[in-house]
Write an enzyme that holds these catalytic residues in place. Structure first.
Site, PDB file in Angstrom:
ATOM      1  N   GLU A 140       7.397  -9.981 -51.144  1.00  0.00           N
ATOM      2  CA  GLU A 140       7.756  -8.894 -52.063  1.00  0.00           C
ATOM      3  C   GLU A 140       6.650  -7.839 -52.059  1.00  0.00           C
ATOM      4  OE1 GLU A 140       8.597 -10.700 -55.856  1.00  0.00           O
ATOM      5  OE2 GLU A 140      10.382 -11.705 -55.063  1.00  0.00           O
ATOM      6  N   GLY A 144       2.636 -11.284 -51.419  1.00  0.00           N
ATOM      7  CA  GLY A 144       2.673 -11.560 -49.992  1.00  0.00           C
ATOM      8  C   GLY A 144       2.172 -12.958 -49.682  1.00  0.00           C
ATOM      9  N   THR A 171      11.666  -8.382 -41.358  1.00  0.00           N
ATOM     10  CA  THR A 171      12.119  -8.213 -39.978  1.00  0.00           C
ATOM     11  C   THR A 171      13.650  -8.257 -39.931  1.00  0.00           C
ATOM     12  OG1 THR A 171      10.122  -9.309 -39.211  1.00  0.00           O
ATOM     13  CG2 THR A 171      11.946  -9.187 -37.638  1.00  0.00           C
ATOM     14  N   ARG A 276      -9.056  -2.256  -8.381  1.00  0.00           N
ATOM     15  CA  ARG A 276      -9.838  -1.097  -8.821  1.00  0.00           C
ATOM     16  C   ARG A 276     -11.288  -1.211  -8.318  1.00  0.00           C
ATOM     17  NH1 ARG A 276      -9.819   4.113 -10.667  1.00  0.00           N
ATOM     18  NH2 ARG A 276     -11.545   4.476 -12.126  1.00  0.00           N
ATOM     19  N   GLU A 371       3.951 -14.402 -41.403  1.00  0.00           N
ATOM     20  CA  GLU A 371       4.121 -15.874 -41.387  1.00  0.00           C
ATOM     21  C   GLU A 371       2.809 -16.560 -41.770  1.00  0.00           C
ATOM     22  OE1 GLU A 371       7.059 -17.383 -39.945  1.00  0.00           O
ATOM     23  OE2 GLU A 371       8.020 -15.515 -39.332  1.00  0.00           O
ATOM     24  N   THR A 373      -1.195 -15.126 -43.139  1.00  0.00           N
ATOM     25  CA  THR A 373      -2.279 -14.396 -42.460  1.00  0.00           C
ATOM     26  C   THR A 373      -3.259 -15.392 -41.848  1.00  0.00           C
ATOM     27  OG1 THR A 373      -3.724 -14.364 -44.396  1.00  0.00           O
ATOM     28  CG2 THR A 373      -2.119 -12.552 -44.201  1.00  0.00           C
ATOM     29  N   HIS A 374      -4.108 -14.861 -40.971  1.00  0.00           N
ATOM     30  CA  HIS A 374      -5.152 -15.694 -40.346  1.00  0.00           C
ATOM     31  C   HIS A 374      -5.982 -16.404 -41.426  1.00  0.00           C
ATOM     32  CE1 HIS A 374      -7.805 -16.730 -37.000  1.00  0.00           C
ATOM     33  NE2 HIS A 374      -8.813 -16.460 -37.795  1.00  0.00           N
TER      34      HIS A 374
HETATM   35  C1  LIG Z   1       5.943  -6.395 -39.068  1.00  0.00           C
HETATM   36  C2  LIG Z   1       6.047  -7.403 -40.172  1.00  0.00           C
HETATM   37  C3  LIG Z   1       7.183  -8.177 -40.280  1.00  0.00           C
HETATM   38  C4  LIG Z   1       7.323  -9.084 -41.338  1.00  0.00           C
HETATM   39  N1  LIG Z   1       8.473  -9.824 -41.458  1.00  0.00           N
HETATM   40  C5  LIG Z   1       8.685 -10.574 -42.587  1.00  0.00           C
HETATM   41  C6  LIG Z   1       9.942 -11.223 -42.823  1.00  0.00           C
HETATM   42  O1  LIG Z   1      10.847 -11.172 -41.970  1.00  0.00           O
HETATM   43  N2  LIG Z   1      10.131 -11.891 -43.989  1.00  0.00           N
HETATM   44  C7  LIG Z   1       9.163 -11.978 -44.948  1.00  0.00           C
HETATM   45  O2  LIG Z   1       9.393 -12.589 -45.990  1.00  0.00           O
HETATM   46  N3  LIG Z   1       7.931 -11.391 -44.758  1.00  0.00           N
HETATM   47  C8  LIG Z   1       7.675 -10.686 -43.601  1.00  0.00           C
HETATM   48  N4  LIG Z   1       6.472 -10.053 -43.407  1.00  0.00           N
HETATM   49  C9  LIG Z   1       5.469 -10.103 -44.464  1.00  0.00           C
HETATM   50  C10 LIG Z   1       4.267 -10.972 -44.152  1.00  0.00           C
HETATM   51  O3  LIG Z   1       4.628 -12.330 -44.145  1.00  0.00           O
HETATM   52  C11 LIG Z   1       3.176 -10.628 -45.170  1.00  0.00           C
HETATM   53  O4  LIG Z   1       2.696  -9.344 -44.811  1.00  0.00           O
HETATM   54  C12 LIG Z   1       2.040 -11.628 -45.195  1.00  0.00           C
HETATM   55  O5  LIG Z   1       2.456 -12.841 -45.765  1.00  0.00           O
HETATM   56  C13 LIG Z   1       0.810 -11.119 -45.960  1.00  0.00           C
HETATM   57  O6  LIG Z   1       1.174 -10.581 -47.189  1.00  0.00           O
HETATM   58  P1  LIG Z   1       0.634  -9.117 -47.610  1.00  0.00           P
HETATM   59  O7  LIG Z   1       0.875  -8.193 -46.475  1.00  0.00           O
HETATM   60  O8  LIG Z   1       1.239  -8.813 -48.914  1.00  0.00           O
HETATM   61  O9  LIG Z   1      -0.929  -9.275 -47.702  1.00  0.00           O
HETATM   62  P2  LIG Z   1      -1.756  -9.843 -48.967  1.00  0.00           P
HETATM   63  O10 LIG Z   1      -1.217 -11.167 -49.375  1.00  0.00           O
HETATM   64  O11 LIG Z   1      -1.875  -8.784 -49.994  1.00  0.00           O
HETATM   65  O12 LIG Z   1      -3.173 -10.077 -48.284  1.00  0.00           O
HETATM   66  C14 LIG Z   1      -4.077  -8.997 -47.999  1.00  0.00           C
HETATM   67  C15 LIG Z   1      -5.352  -9.592 -47.412  1.00  0.00           C
HETATM   68  O13 LIG Z   1      -5.929 -10.503 -48.350  1.00  0.00           O
HETATM   69  C16 LIG Z   1      -6.116 -11.763 -47.743  1.00  0.00           C
HETATM   70  N5  LIG Z   1      -5.938 -12.838 -48.745  1.00  0.00           N
HETATM   71  C17 LIG Z   1      -4.908 -13.011 -49.604  1.00  0.00           C
HETATM   72  N6  LIG Z   1      -5.095 -14.098 -50.341  1.00  0.00           N
HETATM   73  C18 LIG Z   1      -6.256 -14.638 -49.939  1.00  0.00           C
HETATM   74  C19 LIG Z   1      -6.995 -15.802 -50.303  1.00  0.00           C
HETATM   75  N7  LIG Z   1      -6.566 -16.651 -51.236  1.00  0.00           N
HETATM   76  N8  LIG Z   1      -8.164 -16.039 -49.663  1.00  0.00           N
HETATM   77  C20 LIG Z   1      -8.613 -15.197 -48.689  1.00  0.00           C
HETATM   78  N9  LIG Z   1      -7.965 -14.106 -48.300  1.00  0.00           N
HETATM   79  C21 LIG Z   1      -6.784 -13.827 -48.911  1.00  0.00           C
HETATM   80  C22 LIG Z   1      -5.076 -11.846 -46.645  1.00  0.00           C
HETATM   81  O14 LIG Z   1      -5.427 -12.788 -45.648  1.00  0.00           O
HETATM   82  C23 LIG Z   1      -5.082 -10.416 -46.148  1.00  0.00           C
HETATM   83  O15 LIG Z   1      -6.118 -10.240 -45.235  1.00  0.00           O
HETATM   84  C24 LIG Z   1       6.283  -9.203 -42.304  1.00  0.00           C
HETATM   85  C25 LIG Z   1       5.114  -8.450 -42.145  1.00  0.00           C
HETATM   86  C26 LIG Z   1       4.984  -7.559 -41.094  1.00  0.00           C
HETATM   87  C27 LIG Z   1       3.727  -6.761 -40.953  1.00  0.00           C
END
Ligand SMILES: Cc1cc2nc3c(=O)[nH]c(=O)nc-3n(C[C@H](O)[C@H](O)[C@H](O)COP(=O)(O)OP(=O)(O)OC[C@H]3O[C@@H](n4cnc5c(N)ncnc54)[C@H](O)[C@@H]3O)c2cc1C
Length: 392
Positions: A140, A144, A171, A276, A371, A373-374
């Protein structure tokens, strides 16, 4: 340019670990990618266009839900074949692999695993052919990495539910005929429902101006008092276990997929470095170039072995979510590094669309974020080995 003479790196003779069927499936997808994806994918990325015409071909190839039983329209393949399919698709482009991953692991899989027989018969055969496309709504705008805090709701209205809320970064959203949406019920328990395109109050606007996965359509799912029939609830799962089970299947595919992107980058850089010349010698003769190439093939080989072992465990239904998480994290980071290093080997030429590195590099920035983050995957491994959750 890379496809014509592509040589898939196999330093440890891992081909010997696959059976004839797995090799055949991989070969079919590899050939298809060479013919149908490589020639058009740079332009699709440059123009930020989804190559819609590929959907039907992917369906015919059996790429959607390859592990779903044939009685529901799937190909009934094993998990190793699923992994190899993902590897070959992502050699073409992460966008194509993402579309197939979502359709297979995040839409067909939950309907198969948690759905009713009627839901399976209604949706799975059409999803398998690509006649119907699906999306998976968990993330949402404000939730995330922590999906348990989601605010999207289903309210029981007797003969139907009312769905309200919004999902972000989804996606396939703009092209999806159905979306598996995760929302909290009146008791605050996460449930899965199937929302269909055209339901009143349901919109799916595209997210534009991406620099990553430009050949994939990413969008929002917005629900404003959407009437969901009761028969669209996935009855057999409650809580976050539902979406997390699907994510494990998708992460497994990603762990394989990104090896394809890395192999494409390595193969391209190796060939280029042999051709190259600078200082009257091939740049491959310089020790610093060899260090880059040696480290790349080492990391690819390690990732291949990790994926193969994970595939074996998946086939035996023994792979744990934490094992899958480790492979997703390791292999994506490996591919990110290789895309960057291989681009450097090509110098200025490497920044153009004549070569795949920049495209893979930009795509992989999404793959390392979605899916889980790292960072979250590091915490999953940390939790698994210490039994202390650092993210609560
Ligand atoms: C191209 C694309 C396609 C996607 N497709 C889908 C989909 O089909 N369905 C779906 O549901 N989602 C989808 N996503 C969403 C994706 O799963 C989320 O972006 C992801 O889970 C991270 O959430 P966020 O972007 O809100 O980042 P945030 O959760 O806000 O995180 C921001 C940063 O904070 C870090 N962080 C957060 N919590 C912690 C913690 N506890 N400790 C240390 N670091 C932390 C994260 O690692 C990151 O570096 C997609 C994203 C992209 C970019």
């Amino acid at each position: 340019m890379t496809a014509k003479n592509y040589r898939s790196p196999d330093y440890y003779l891992t081909d010997e670990l696959f059976n004839d069927e797995q090799i055949m499936v991989r070969g079919a997808i590899r050939d298809w990618v060479n013919v149908s994806v490589i020639p058009i994918i740079d332009e699709a990325n440059q123009k930020h266009e989804f190559p819609k015409h590929l959907v039907k071909e992917l369906g015919e190839l059996g790429v959607f839900g390859p592990f779903i039983p044939q009685e529901y329209g799937g190909a009934g393949m094993d998990q190793m074949s699923y992994g190899l399919i993902m590897q070959e698709l992502e050699r073409g482009d992460s966008a194509i692999r993402s579309m197939a991953s979502v359709q297979s692991s995040l839409v067909m899989y939950p309907i198969y695993k948690f759905g009713t027989e009627e839901q399976r018969m209604k949706y799975l055969p059409k999803l398998a052919t690509g006649e119907m496309m699906g999306a998976f709504g968990l993330t949402e705008p404000d939730h995330g990495s922590d999906p348990g805090s989601m605010i999207t709701r289903i309210t029981d209205k007797g003969d139907h539910y009312l769905l309200n809320g919004a999902k972000m970064w989804i996606t396939n959203a703009p092209i999806a005929d159905i979306s598996v949406v995760w929302a909290k019920d009146d008791q605050g328990i996460v449930r899965g429902v199937i929302a269909e395109k055209g339901m009143k109050g349901f919109t799916a606007p595209e997210i534009l101006r991406k620099w990553s996965l430009r050949a994939s359509q990413t969008g929002e799912l917005v629900f404003d008092n959407v009437k969901i029939p009761k028969e669209n609830l996935l009855p057999d799962v409650k809580g976050l276990k539902g979406p997390l089970t699907c994510l494990s299947s998708a992460r497994y595919g990603i762990a394989w997929g990104v090896i394809g992107a890395a192999m494409d980058c390595y193969d391209t850089a190796l060939k280029y470095s042999l051709e190259r010349k600078q200082f009257k010698k091939p740049i491959a003769s310089f020790q610093l170039t060899q260090k880059k190439l040696a480290e790349m093939i080492t990391e690819i080989t390690k990732a291949q072995l990790l994926a193969w072992r994970l595939g074996t465990l998946q086939n035996e239904d023994r792979a744990t979510p934490a094992q899958i998480s480790l492979a997703k994290r390791n292999n994506v980071q490996m591919a990110v590094n290789i895309a960057r290093e291989s681009r450097q080997i090509l110098g200025a030429t490497g920044i153009t669309g004549d070569f795949p590195m920049m495209r893979h590099m930009m795509n992989l920035e999404s793959v390392i974020t979605y899916e889980g983050t790292h960072e979250i995957h590091l915490l999953i491994t940390g939790h698994d080995i210490t039994e202390i959750a650092a993210f609560d």
